[in-house]
Design an enzyme around this catalytic site. Structure first.
Site, mmCIF file in Angstrom:
data_model
loop_
_atom_site.group_PDB
_atom_site.id
_atom_site.type_symbol
_atom_site.label_atom_id
_atom_site.label_comp_id
_atom_site.label_asym_id
_atom_site.label_seq_id
_atom_site.Cartn_x
_atom_site.Cartn_y
_atom_site.Cartn_z
ATOM 1 N N GLY A 51 -0.564 5.849 18.985
ATOM 2 C CA GLY A 51 -0.498 4.458 18.537
ATOM 3 C C GLY A 51 -0.766 4.347 17.047
ATOM 4 O O GLY A 51 -0.729 3.269 16.477
ATOM 5 N N CYS A 52 -1.038 5.487 16.407
ATOM 6 C CA CYS A 52 -1.226 5.473 14.954
ATOM 7 C C CYS A 52 -0.017 6.174 14.324
ATOM 8 O O CYS A 52 0.551 7.077 14.925
ATOM 9 C CB CYS A 52 -2.476 6.251 14.559
ATOM 10 S SG CYS A 52 -3.932 5.777 15.489
ATOM 11 N N GLN A 53 0.350 5.765 13.084
ATOM 12 C CA GLN A 53 1.455 6.440 12.397
ATOM 13 C C GLN A 53 1.034 7.819 11.926
ATOM 14 O O GLN A 53 1.830 8.731 11.856
ATOM 15 C CB GLN A 53 1.912 5.611 11.206
ATOM 16 C CG GLN A 53 3.316 5.078 11.386
ATOM 17 C CD GLN A 53 3.868 4.506 10.108
ATOM 18 O OE1 GLN A 53 3.746 5.080 9.032
ATOM 19 N NE2 GLN A 53 4.500 3.363 10.234
#
Lengths: 139, 406
Positions: A51-53
């Site tokens: 869910g994080c880049q």
């Protein structure tokens, strides 16, 4: 030993010294840089927070009935953010972690300032830490 | 003719917005373009004064709406010089158009052992639908590899397009790198081998004059929101004969001639592929957007954007430790870059805090990032309303980010 809330209050006070988000980012960057690297053996798929880049890893282990967290990210601001969460929650009992109310995120305006993408990442980080708390609580 | 940039900027209300207390510098046009007031007005005017469902009603408003909606189809036909109006199919966007082709043309004409050829630089929307088809039909997905500068070698295309190839599906312009692909040559090679070819023009329609008859491509797809029009609108152009041979996509209203429990007959083109109530207001405003672009002149736009690209490339290249990814000779107004040792996301956050909107990440083209062995890039993409002053603001922002993050 400080409580979760007293650490949160400290962070809120730290952030209140800065009016400008630029300075707050400086704080997060410096904080991120000051954190050690996570041992390579813990940078596993299981420890990845999705869910994080950027890539973020979170490792938790229990010592004397307390849960300790170690985190890392390849982006320095993300590392600073996950580092704040580690600072607040690490070293407390699984029960305290599972039950914690992380009001500092709202108070320092972090969520409002993050892109939805990064805000989702933040939610995923908190969820993962609490899940650790719940899992160890049950043991 | 040169463009009157201050006047153009005044047409785009969002450009006056302050972001985090700073003047917005919008350099994420590759992801989506902003809307001029006339487009916003066209959509709201329709809802305020002309709205009703189309195609079915006998009443006045329904006829007005149908005329407006169908006139845009004619307008798009002329815009890309299609031979027939019914070769223009409305879709929700590029992704939807590619999926339509995969689901209908792909399912009917591509079989076990057949090959589909794409390039290594494709957007996920031109990879995944084909992977899904290959899983179902046991066909094979191949790609033309990237070269170091972010272009493809036409020799590779000649080697990889064979009589086994049933479809070549390529992007006209790379969203991640800015590379302009040699589509005329690819179309010729595909046809020489009996393959059909789809051109994904999501990143081209806003920059180039298009003539699908001269190109002779079999399919041509683009999104409305990348050409200053509304989201949820898009176009699939297909050659009449192929579209007629393709089975319908979604079933429902509008796409049928007759329905009974003993059997249903399908409507003619273009309605065969347009089940359900479409984005009427969006399509009408898409017409307004296309007219806006045509009035400025695509060639004028292209010339100005090239000037911006050259200026930005020169300025960014001068920053120590900055590397540009995608240095092909033929490029659109996109610059993908990384600062040495700094994660692109960190740069994006610091720029965002200065009101500068760029894109960071893999740009829905993970194979491109894998090719270069990087997690992603920072991407600045320019439109005709951007200025050299904004490029300067970007450069200052990058220098500031570099200082903070090093």
């Amino acid at each position: 030993m400080q409580t979760i809330n007293s650490i949160q209050d400290e962070i809120i006070e730290d952030f209140s010294m800065y009016d400008d988000w630029n300075d707050k980012y400086e704080y997060l960057i410096e904080f991120g840089k000051s954190l050690g690297k996570l041992d390579e053996q813990y940078k596993t798929e299981e420890n990845r927070i999705h869910g994080c880049q950027s890539r973020v890893w979170l490792h938790g282990e229990i010592k004397d009935d307390k849960l300790f967290f170690y985190a890392d990210s390849d982006a320095i601001i993300t590392k600073g953010i996950v580092g704040l969460l580690v600072r607040v929650l690490s070293g407390h009992t699984p029960n305290e972690i599972a039950e914690s109310d992380l009001y500092f995120i709202e108070k320092i305006g972090l969520k409002d300032h993050l892109s939805p993408n990064r805000a989702n990442g933040l939610v995923a980080m908190v969820k993962k830490m609490k899940t650790y708390g719940i899992a160890f609580q049950a043991k | 003719m040169s463009l009157n940039i201050p006047q153009i900027r005044a047409d785009f209300p969002i450009l006056n917005e302050k972001i985090r207390g700073k003047q917005l510098v919008y350099l994420d046009n590759g992801a989506s373009t902003q809307k001029p007031q006339v487009v916003i007005d066209a959509e709201s005017y329709y809802y305020e004064h002309q709205y009703a469902n189309i195609h079915r009603g006998v009443h006045y408003l329904s006829q007005v709406g149908t005329d407006l909606y169908e006139n845009v189809r004619k307008q798009v036909q002329q815009f890309i010089n299609a031979k027939h109006e019914h070769e223009i199919i409305y879709t929700k966007g590029t992704t939807n158009a590619i999926n339509l082709v995969a689901y209908t043309f792909g399912r009917k004409f591509i079989n076990e052992g057949d090959e589909i050829l794409i390039t290594e630089m494709e957007h996920h929307s031109n990879i995944v639908p084909w992977q899904m088809l290959c899983e179902e039909k046991k066909c094979i997905l191949k790609y033309i590899p990237l070269q170091a500068d972010g272009s493809i070698n036409i020799g590779d295309a000649e080697r990889l397009i064979t009589p086994k190839t049933k479809l070549v599906s390529v992007m006209y312009v790379s969203n991640a790198l800015g590379t302009i692909n040699p589509i005329e040559e690819l179309i010729a090679i595909a046809h020489k081998n009996g393959a059909k070819i789809l051109i994904d023009a999501a990143q081209a329609i806003q920059h180039f004059t298009i003539d699908v008859q001269a190109l002779d491509c079999d399919f041509f797809v683009f999104s409305g929101h990348k050409i200053y029009g509304p989201t949820g609108t898009g176009i699939l152009y297909g050659k009449e004969q192929i579209l007629n041979e393709m089975p319908p996509y979604e079933g429902g209203g509008d796409m049928i001639k007759t329905v009974s429990f003993s059997g249903t007959t399908y409507n003619d083109l273009p309605f065969k592929f347009e089940a359900g109530t479409p984005n009427i207001a969006g399509c009408i405003a898409l017409g307004t957007a296309i007219k806006y672009v045509q009035d400025l002149g695509i060639d004028n736009i292209r010339a100005y954007e090239t000037e911006l690209l050259n200026y930005a490339t020169e300025k960014l290249s001068a920053i120590e430790g900055l590397k540009i990814y995608g240095t092909a000779k033929h490029k659109s107004s996109v610059i993908s870059f990384l600062l040495d040792g700094i994660h692109p996301y960190d740069v994006g956050v610091i720029l965002d805090n200065q009101g500068i909107a760029i894109r960071t990440g893999h740009h829905c083209a993970q194979p491109v990032m894998d090719h270069y062995g990087i997690p992603g890039t920072c991407r600045a993409s320019f439109a005709f309303y951007n200025t050299k002053e904004e490029v300067d603001v970007l450069v200052d922002g990058i220098l500031k980010a570099k200082k903070m993050l090093s």
